[in-house]
Design an enzyme around this catalytic site. Sequence first.
Site, PDB file in Angstrom:
ATOM      1  CB  CYS A  84      -0.849  -0.045   1.259  1.00  0.00           C
ATOM      2  SG  CYS A  84      -1.829   1.386   1.460  1.00  0.00           S
ATOM      3  N   GLY A  85       0.892   1.965  -1.099  1.00  0.00           N
ATOM      4  CA  GLY A  85       1.829   3.079  -1.280  1.00  0.00           C
ATOM      5  C   GLY A  85       1.522   4.283  -0.411  1.00  0.00           C
ATOM      6  CG  ASN A  86      -1.555   7.148  -1.138  1.00  0.00           C
ATOM      7  OD1 ASN A  86      -0.708   7.987  -1.402  1.00  0.00           O
ATOM      8  ND2 ASN A  86      -2.544   6.855  -1.939  1.00  0.00           N
ATOM      9  CG  ASN A 172      -0.710  -3.415  -4.665  1.00  0.00           C
ATOM     10  OD1 ASN A 172       0.241  -3.010  -5.322  1.00  0.00           O
ATOM     11  ND2 ASN A 172      -1.526  -2.591  -4.050  1.00  0.00           N
ATOM     12  CG  HIS A 174      -1.742  -1.610  -9.552  1.00  0.00           C
ATOM     13  ND1 HIS A 174      -2.584  -0.761  -8.876  1.00  0.00           N
ATOM     14  CD2 HIS A 174      -0.801  -1.989  -8.651  1.00  0.00           C
ATOM     15  CE1 HIS A 174      -2.166  -0.625  -7.633  1.00  0.00           C
ATOM     16  NE2 HIS A 174      -1.092  -1.353  -7.457  1.00  0.00           N
ATOM     17  CG  ASN A 205      -5.633  -2.300  -6.484  1.00  0.00           C
ATOM     18  OD1 ASN A 205      -6.445  -1.925  -5.650  1.00  0.00           O
ATOM     19  ND2 ASN A 205      -4.650  -3.147  -6.185  1.00  0.00           N
ATOM     20  CD  GLU A 223      -7.111   1.932  -3.203  1.00  0.00           C
ATOM     21  OE1 GLU A 223      -7.027   1.111  -2.269  1.00  0.00           O
ATOM     22  OE2 GLU A 223      -6.753   3.103  -3.111  1.00  0.00           O
ATOM     23  NE  ARG A 224      -6.246  -6.647  -4.170  1.00  0.00           N
ATOM     24  CZ  ARG A 224      -5.134  -7.374  -4.059  1.00  0.00           C
ATOM     25  NH1 ARG A 224      -5.023  -8.513  -4.716  1.00  0.00           N
ATOM     26  NH2 ARG A 224      -4.117  -6.959  -3.333  1.00  0.00           N
ATOM     27  CB  CYS A 232      -4.308   4.172  -5.537  1.00  0.00           C
ATOM     28  SG  CYS A 232      -3.625   2.502  -5.512  1.00  0.00           S
ATOM     29  N   GLY A 233      -1.188   5.058  -4.106  1.00  0.00           N
ATOM     30  CA  GLY A 233       0.248   5.224  -4.360  1.00  0.00           C
ATOM     31  C   GLY A 233       0.812   4.136  -5.249  1.00  0.00           C
ATOM     32  CB  THR A 234       0.645   0.400  -5.193  1.00  0.00           C
ATOM     33  OG1 THR A 234      -0.737   0.366  -4.843  1.00  0.00           O
ATOM     34  CG2 THR A 234       1.477   0.094  -3.966  1.00  0.00           C
ATOM     35  N   GLY A 235      -0.852   2.399  -7.266  1.00  0.00           N
ATOM     36  CA  GLY A 235      -1.495   2.590  -8.573  1.00  0.00           C
ATOM     37  C   GLY A 235      -0.820   3.685  -9.380  1.00  0.00           C
TER      38      GLY A 235
END
Length: 295
Positions: A84-86, A172, A174, A205, A223-224, A232-235
């Site tokens: 989770c990026g954020n 995760n 995307h 996601n 998001e999933r 969404c940071g990872t996104g």
Amino acid sequence: MEIQFDKYQGLGNDFITIDNRDRTTPSLTPAQAAQLCDRHFGIGADGAIFALPGKPAESGESGSSATDYTMRIYNSDGSEPEMCGNGIRCFAKYLAQLDGIEAPHTYRIHTLAGTISPELRPDGQVRVDMGEPRLTAAEIPTTLAPTDKPAIAMPLTVDGEVYTVTTISMGNPHCITFVENVADFPLEAIGPKFETHPEFPKKINAEFIEIVRPNYIKMRVWERGAGITLACGTGACASVVAGVLNGRCERHTTVELPGGPLEIEWSAENNHIYMTGPAELAFRGQCELSDPDSA
Ligand code: ZDP
């Protein structure tokens, strides 16, 4: 059972943070976390994050060095993502508060997606070494390409319409789709159909991207396990990788999310992705949690 919590947000992607430094597993069940994340019947959040002790160094050639803490996270529906990026920017600020540490400082955090290093900067921003993107269909996972190949610009039929998608894992999963006008995209109707599409065995996601300039893009996300969120940071990291692989983005790109901008850089030197953005304490509190099992 009384719960002490803090509430952090990064660009409006918000998390309940819980101090579990004296335990090895989260103090809440997924169902309890989902109850607290509910915006009408609970505290309200996109996820719950638990601060657990780090892991010792592993010996051997491929062994990793020690981490300071472990981050576990549950989405607002109680499912557990790998990363989770954020959340990890919020987590770094939370740890600094617990430890009484001032910036500059870099943590090494164990996650289900490997070791991630957030750096607290004197200007208040957090810069995170997110590691390398993973591209093969097996790593996403997706059935859109053979297991050892990436799925770049592949057709995906959703609700009778064919989208051209690129899949990226930041730990995760995307799925990135370029659209003409992201503000007009029917995210609430279409997002859930991407999330649960049979081509994505662990769900996905779904990010929808409008290229404003090669180094400036706008993104909205479904998001999933959490639905529409403000960021969404990872996104954002996955979207820049997808943009570069499709020849539409530069390696250093600003991603404008509904909650604000993130700076993303995909290093040509070490293949790592660096994400820089804010994270702030929103409030702290305590609440009484009814046991969902005994309800
Ligand atoms: O992979 C998932 O199930 C996501 N919902 C996890 C959360 C991602 C997040 N929005 C981020 O910033 O990377 C927190």
